[in-house]
Design a protein around this motif. Structure first.
Motif, PDB file in Angstrom:
ATOM      1  N   ALA A  60      -7.598   0.307   3.125  1.00 44.90           N
ATOM      2  CA  ALA A  60      -8.043   1.556   3.319  1.00 44.90           C
ATOM      3  C   ALA A  60      -7.335   2.760   3.670  1.00 44.90           C
ATOM      4  O   ALA A  60      -7.469   4.030   3.605  1.00 44.90           O
ATOM      5  CB  ALA A  60      -9.069   1.419   4.564  1.00 44.90           C
ATOM      6  N   HIS A  61      -5.773   2.286   3.694  1.00 49.37           N
ATOM      7  CA  HIS A  61      -4.693   3.340   3.943  1.00 49.37           C
ATOM      8  C   HIS A  61      -4.090   3.936   2.621  1.00 49.37           C
ATOM      9  O   HIS A  61      -3.824   2.996   1.690  1.00 49.37           O
ATOM     10  CB  HIS A  61      -3.806   2.795   4.738  1.00 49.37           C
ATOM     11  CG  HIS A  61      -4.403   2.672   6.085  1.00 49.37           C
ATOM     12  ND1 HIS A  61      -4.504   3.678   7.242  1.00 49.37           N
ATOM     13  CD2 HIS A  61      -4.810   1.453   6.641  1.00 49.37           C
ATOM     14  CE1 HIS A  61      -4.833   2.957   8.361  1.00 49.37           C
ATOM     15  NE2 HIS A  61      -5.083   1.800   8.078  1.00 49.37           N
ATOM     16  N   PRO A  62      -3.803   5.220   2.428  1.00 51.59           N
ATOM     17  CA  PRO A  62      -3.092   5.622   1.283  1.00 51.59           C
ATOM     18  C   PRO A  62      -1.426   5.032   1.305  1.00 51.59           C
ATOM     19  O   PRO A  62      -0.975   4.824   2.826  1.00 51.59           O
ATOM     20  CB  PRO A  62      -3.062   7.053   1.594  1.00 51.59           C
ATOM     21  CG  PRO A  62      -3.130   7.538   3.000  1.00 51.59           C
ATOM     22  CD  PRO A  62      -4.112   6.235   3.557  1.00 51.59           C
ATOM     23  N   ALA A  63      -0.730   5.000   0.655  1.00 53.11           N
ATOM     24  CA  ALA A  63       0.854   5.049   0.781  1.00 53.11           C
ATOM     25  C   ALA A  63       1.433   5.960   1.635  1.00 53.11           C
ATOM     26  O   ALA A  63       0.879   7.144   1.640  1.00 53.11           O
ATOM     27  CB  ALA A  63       1.289   4.849  -0.559  1.00 53.11           C
ATOM     28  N   LEU A  93      11.047   7.784  -0.487  1.00 57.89           N
ATOM     29  CA  LEU A  93       9.954   7.059  -0.102  1.00 57.89           C
ATOM     30  C   LEU A  93       8.850   6.583  -0.676  1.00 57.89           C
ATOM     31  O   LEU A  93       8.499   5.481  -0.783  1.00 57.89           O
ATOM     32  CB  LEU A  93       9.133   8.129   0.759  1.00 57.89           C
ATOM     33  CG  LEU A  93       8.422   7.704   2.021  1.00 57.89           C
ATOM     34  CD1 LEU A  93       8.923   6.671   2.890  1.00 57.89           C
ATOM     35  CD2 LEU A  93       7.742   8.710   2.949  1.00 57.89           C
ATOM     36  N   ALA A  94       8.376   7.395  -1.986  1.00 61.50           N
ATOM     37  CA  ALA A  94       7.438   6.714  -3.159  1.00 61.50           C
ATOM     38  C   ALA A  94       8.293   5.471  -3.504  1.00 61.50           C
ATOM     39  O   ALA A  94       7.567   4.520  -4.036  1.00 61.50           O
ATOM     40  CB  ALA A  94       7.464   7.565  -3.752  1.00 61.50           C
ATOM     41  N   GLU A  95       9.572   5.436  -3.865  1.00 64.02           N
ATOM     42  CA  GLU A  95      10.218   4.179  -4.219  1.00 64.02           C
ATOM     43  C   GLU A  95      10.090   3.207  -3.653  1.00 64.02           C
ATOM     44  O   GLU A  95       9.983   1.820  -4.172  1.00 64.02           O
ATOM     45  CB  GLU A  95      11.740   4.757  -4.994  1.00 64.02           C
ATOM     46  CG  GLU A  95      11.688   5.651  -6.043  1.00 64.02           C
ATOM     47  CD  GLU A  95      13.309   6.134  -6.300  1.00 64.02           C
ATOM     48  OE1 GLU A  95      14.145   5.832  -5.692  1.00 64.02           O
ATOM     49  OE2 GLU A  95      13.306   7.188  -7.331  1.00 64.02           O
ATOM     50  N   TYR A 100       7.896  -2.044  -1.829  1.00 66.81           N
ATOM     51  CA  TYR A 100       7.323  -2.743  -0.745  1.00 66.81           C
ATOM     52  C   TYR A 100       6.177  -3.545  -1.209  1.00 66.81           C
ATOM     53  O   TYR A 100       6.027  -4.723  -0.855  1.00 66.81           O
ATOM     54  CB  TYR A 100       7.201  -1.987   0.440  1.00 66.81           C
ATOM     55  CG  TYR A 100       6.435  -2.528   1.399  1.00 66.81           C
ATOM     56  CD1 TYR A 100       7.268  -3.102   2.669  1.00 66.81           C
ATOM     57  CD2 TYR A 100       5.041  -2.675   1.722  1.00 66.81           C
ATOM     58  CE1 TYR A 100       6.490  -3.583   3.769  1.00 66.81           C
ATOM     59  CE2 TYR A 100       4.454  -3.266   2.640  1.00 66.81           C
ATOM     60  CZ  TYR A 100       5.045  -3.734   3.714  1.00 66.81           C
ATOM     61  OH  TYR A 100       4.663  -4.046   4.926  1.00 66.81           O
ATOM     62  N   ARG A 101       5.311  -2.578  -1.910  1.00 74.41           N
ATOM     63  CA  ARG A 101       4.052  -3.182  -2.302  1.00 74.41           C
ATOM     64  C   ARG A 101       4.099  -4.458  -3.670  1.00 74.41           C
ATOM     65  O   ARG A 101       3.476  -5.340  -3.413  1.00 74.41           O
ATOM     66  CB  ARG A 101       3.062  -2.216  -3.076  1.00 74.41           C
ATOM     67  CG  ARG A 101       1.567  -2.616  -3.293  1.00 74.41           C
ATOM     68  CD  ARG A 101       1.039  -1.662  -4.202  1.00 74.41           C
ATOM     69  NE  ARG A 101       0.428  -0.387  -3.295  1.00 74.41           N
ATOM     70  CZ  ARG A 101      -0.617  -0.836  -2.556  1.00 74.41           C
ATOM     71  NH1 ARG A 101      -1.405  -1.777  -3.013  1.00 74.41           N
ATOM     72  NH2 ARG A 101      -1.286   0.320  -1.986  1.00 74.41           N
ATOM     73  N   TYR A 128      11.589  -4.173   4.894  1.00 73.12           N
ATOM     74  CA  TYR A 128      11.467  -4.889   3.599  1.00 73.12           C
ATOM     75  C   TYR A 128      12.103  -6.332   3.462  1.00 73.12           C
ATOM     76  O   TYR A 128      12.041  -7.146   2.507  1.00 73.12           O
ATOM     77  CB  TYR A 128      12.200  -3.986   2.529  1.00 73.12           C
ATOM     78  CG  TYR A 128      12.274  -4.277   1.173  1.00 73.12           C
ATOM     79  CD1 TYR A 128      10.933  -4.198   0.377  1.00 73.12           C
ATOM     80  CD2 TYR A 128      13.273  -4.733   0.556  1.00 73.12           C
ATOM     81  CE1 TYR A 128      10.993  -4.788  -0.976  1.00 73.12           C
ATOM     82  CE2 TYR A 128      13.270  -5.263  -0.790  1.00 73.12           C
ATOM     83  CZ  TYR A 128      12.180  -5.449  -1.539  1.00 73.12           C
ATOM     84  OH  TYR A 128      12.296  -5.627  -2.636  1.00 73.12           O
ATOM     85  N   THR A 129      13.013  -6.405   4.512  1.00 71.96           N
ATOM     86  CA  THR A 129      13.918  -7.586   4.422  1.00 71.96           C
ATOM     87  C   THR A 129      13.229  -8.542   4.922  1.00 71.96           C
ATOM     88  O   THR A 129      13.714  -9.983   5.119  1.00 71.96           O
ATOM     89  CB  THR A 129      15.238  -7.488   5.263  1.00 71.96           C
ATOM     90  OG1 THR A 129      14.795  -7.111   6.531  1.00 71.96           O
ATOM     91  CG2 THR A 129      16.191  -6.268   4.388  1.00 71.96           C
ATOM     92  N   ASN A 130      11.975  -8.583   5.647  1.00 69.88           N
ATOM     93  CA  ASN A 130      11.282  -9.597   6.445  1.00 69.88           C
ATOM     94  C   ASN A 130      10.735 -10.549   5.285  1.00 69.88           C
ATOM     95  O   ASN A 130      10.485 -10.274   4.303  1.00 69.88           O
ATOM     96  CB  ASN A 130      10.126  -8.905   7.180  1.00 69.88           C
ATOM     97  CG  ASN A 130      10.305  -8.314   8.572  1.00 69.88           C
ATOM     98  OD1 ASN A 130      11.604  -8.471   9.091  1.00 69.88           O
ATOM     99  ND2 ASN A 130       9.650  -7.333   8.949  1.00 69.88           N
TER     100      ASN A 130
END
Length: 306
Positions: A60-63, A93-95, A100-101, A128-130
């Protein structure tokens, strides 16, 4: 005494996109206070909502950093500090959002209130490393922070109290947008851990206003239900809270209370909750009030800063 707050599933879906969470919160209402609602929300989100419910809420959240007109007013408010991002930071941030997605399968979740674009980008890169299971838990905790912040908006005081965020959460902000000479709200705070000599992050902060100054001043009225919530946030890695109220040129005079949930931060400490009451006088309404908390497990102090 304030009437209990009855929430419908539709009300809660504005706060959190999980239908299971919304139904459970609606069934648990009415709530006598914001604190009761927050306790129920934490219990339901962590113990009753499954992974599918978490993912539904994330969706439900935007990027983070999205500027599309379809983004909700609450999301725009929560990400307001990101609006000053440089073109290069916004592009990066967009990249990283896309990267991430692709790795985790859901949008990057972060409670962005009060955080700058570089701070959010740094946290995105770090998380991202998680491993996926670790990141799922981290995202769920961030969703809970956002949920708690939005619940505070639902519980905001009646329209008679100036400078609050009431129904249609962005109404006051929309009126003030572009019209205020301030660059930050009239009341701000940060928390410093004096035992460690470092900022205290992750501390819940509530800002309230007393609706009847004369009653509080004389203490003749023992009913202290007259505190009206103005805002809620959580301190970031620098120990600073997000925006606790609207940016307005002149704040209403009266008594204010800023409270800190220190038990979660310092479970073994002597003070589980710290509240600071201060007064803004008629001739001070255009001034700025920075009210920090200097905290250790067994003592605390404060002062009026700039």
């Amino acid at each position: 005494m304030a009437a209990p707050m009855l929430l419908s599933a539709e009300d809660v879906l504005r706060v959190n996109g999980s239908r299971r969470f919304a139904a459970a919160m609606a069934a648990a209402s009415p709530f006598a206070s914001l604190a009761d609602a927050l306790l129920a929300a934490r219990r339901i989100w962590l113990n009753e909502v499954d992974v599918n419910g978490w993912l539904e809420a994330f969706a439900a959240h935007p990027a983070i950093g999205t500027t599309s007109p379809s983004v909700s007013k609450w999301s725009k408010e929560e990400q307001s500090a990101l609006s000053t991002a440089t073109d290069s930071t916004a592009q990066e941030l967009a990249e990283w959002n896309a990267r991430y997605r692709e790795k985790f399968g859901f949008v990057f979740m972060i409670c962005a209130s009060g955080r700058t674009a570089p701070e959010v980008l740094a946290e995105l890169k770090r998380r991202y490393t998680n491993r996926p299971i670790v990141e799922l838990e981290a995202a769920a905790q961030e969703e809970l922070k956002i949920t708690e912040l939005r619940l505070a908006k639902l519980f905001s005081s009646e329209p008679t109290v100036p400078s609050t965020t009431t129904e249609g959460p962005a109404t006051q902000s929309d009126k003030a947008a572009g019209s205020s000479n301030r660059s930050r709200p009239p009341i701000t705070t940060h928390v410093l851990d004096t035992a460690r000599g470092s900022p205290a992050s992750g501390i819940e902060v509530h800002l309230e206003m007393w609706k009847d100054s004369s009653a509080l001043l004389s203490f003749s009225n023992k009913d202290f239900s007259g505190w009206a919530t103005l805002g809620y946030s959580v301190t970031n890695n620098d120990g600073r809270s997000g925006q606790l109220m609207d940016i307005v040129d002149n704040i209403a005079p009266g008594f204010y209370r800023i409270s800190f949930n220190t038990r979660k931060y310092s479970p073994a400490g002597f003070f589980p909750y710290v509240s600071i009451i201060f007064e803004i006088k008629e001739n001070q309404t255009a001034e700025h009030f920075h009210v920090p908390l200097l905290h250790s497990p067994f003592s605390f102090t404060t002062y009026r800063g700039s």
